[in-house]
Design a protein around this motif. Structure first.
Motif: not given
Length: 459
Positions: A155, A247, A250-252, A424
């Protein structure tokens, strides 16, 4: 046609692998002719330096990685008279440094050392090139180190740009094994660039070059294959559209807009460079001011302007943001770019960027031999005779900021021409974004999968 080209190249490389399997000696990477020699202005950091340049043939990513790993093994793996430990000790005690890099389709080896030990460093380089001890273990470790990182896993914007850079330089890679098996020796380079040194140093360089072997034949099957298939032509285009790696854990979300651009001349390139820097190059930029300071939405939003060759560069804007907010931040990034392209630019802020870039060019040229050599190669890919001029430096020094702002729409490409890469969590891109071309990147897959797919749509 593309399928035919790929099948033909694969067949030819299989034949090459069968031929190379019969070799008794290590593969020799060398020019057919004696190297072109150039002398650039001495460095101002108390070092002398020399750069040797070899073409990457065939021009594929796997071959580039193999040559990087092979040359790195030569430089650190020991010789017939010195162990790897003794090689490392010599470098540390003498202030001898080496750096490997790729510029376009060239492999570069740069060594530097203080002037008083530079003649000894040249003798040491000769020993490394002519008497290196092949170690499969060294080669495998270096091959792993230089292999491309899958940006969908990391990322990181830098890994995305690295994949983009190699796609533009080599295209997608159909063949994973270039047939060298790592047992590589390096002989006569195509170019040699010296920074610093007296007549004695130049004489020693000439002696070193005379000892390095050249290729014993003038015709290469890969030359014929490249001419037949068009593989010799280096691409400078990226598709537009959207690449999305989803993803859900993922939080981002990484938002990255990228464009490979060709400019009319050096004046246009410098104008675009300064405008891109104004958008997001440092703490005084628009993206930093708005996205980080006002919105507090990203730690390091930024733009990049990466010179690829003469009047060619990669332009990118990136920000890693909270997954659920990525559409909002994407809209802000678009607005900043479009406002700058429309000429809504603060001249005082642009002057700061000009002063920074001017200082960077001067500082890098006189302190970083690799940086200086790359700009030299962009202007003189086949070597130079007589006076050496770098018009890009003159264009930067003479840049007129009012004219750059007035020409901002001409210097910066339309945002619709950019490729959007999303890596993400968060919502999927809208149907509007998908309408310009869309590729969902599978897990554990390089960006070239989608770059190829979108390129087919664009064509």
């Amino acid at each position: 046609m593309q399928i035919f080209k790929r099948s033909l190249i694969t067949s030819i490389l299989v034949v090459l692998c069968l031929i190379s399997a019969q070799r008794v000696h290590a593969e020799l990477i060398a020019s057919n002719d004696r190297a072109n020699f150039s002398y650039l202005s001495p460095l101002r950091n108390g070092l002398s330096a020399i750069t040797l340049v070899w073409p990457i043939d065939p021009p594929t990513q796997s071959r580039a990685t193999a040559l990087l790993a092979g040359l790195s093994s030569v430089m650190i793996g020991g010789t017939t008279s010195r162990s790897a430990y003794e090689v490392d000790t010599f470098r540390r005690t003498k202030g001898f440094q080496h750096k490997l890099s790729i510029d376009g389709r060239n492999l570069l080896l740069t060594i530097s050392a203080p002037p008083q030990v530079f003649p000894e460093a040249l003798e040491y380089l000769e020993e490394l090139l002519l008497k290196s001890e092949y170690s499969k273990g060294w080669y495998e470790r270096e091959f792993e180190k230089f292999s491309l990182r899958n940006s969908s896993k990391t990322g990181r914007p830098s890994d995305v740009i690295n994949e983009i850079f190699h796609f533009l330089s080599f295209g997608s890679d159909d063949v994973a094994n270039d047939g060298s098996e790592g047992d590589i020796r390096f002989g006569q380079p195509s170019q040699v660039i010296l920074r610093g040194g007296d007549e004695d140093v130049q004489r020693r360089v000439a002696q070193l070059l005379m000892k390095l072997p050249t290729k014993k034949w003038g015709f290469r099957l890969t030359d014929w294959a490249s001419a037949l298939t068009g593989a010799e032509e280096q691409s400078s285009a990226l598709p537009s559209g959207t690449i999305h790696f989803a993803d859900p854990d993922s939080t981002e979300m990484l938002i990255l807009l990228v464009k490979a651009e060709e400019f009319e001349d050096e004046v246009a390139q410098i104008g675009a460079n300064l405008l891109v820097d104004y958008i997001g190059d440092n703490s005084g930029s628009e993206m930093f001011r708005i996205i980080r300071q006002e919105m507090r939405a990203a730690y390091e939003p930024r733009s990049n302007f990466i010179v690829l060759g003469k009047n060619k560069a990669i332009i990118s804007l990136s920000a890693t943001v909270e997954a659920k907010k990525w559409p909002e931040i994407y809209g802000t990034m678009k607005a900043i770019y479009e406002n700058t392209r429309a000429g809504k630019v603060d001249l005082s802020g642009l002057k700061v960027q000009h002063d920074r870039l001017n200082n960077t060019y001067v500082s890098q040229f006189f302190t970083s031999p690799v940086w200086g050599v790359k700009h030299y190669l962009h202007e003189y890919p086949d070597g130079a005779e007589g006076t050496i001029n770098l018009p890009l430096f003159m264009a930067l020094e003479n840049a007129l900021l009012n004219k750059i702002v007035a020409s901002s729409e001409e210097y910066l490409p339309p945002l619709d021409d950019f490729l959007l890469i999303l890596i993400g969590g968060g919502d999927s891109p809208s149907e509007k974004l998908k309408s310009k071309g869309y590729c969902a990147l599978p897990k554990n897959t390089s960006l070239s999968f989608c770059l190829d797919a979108l390129s087919q749509v664009s064509n």
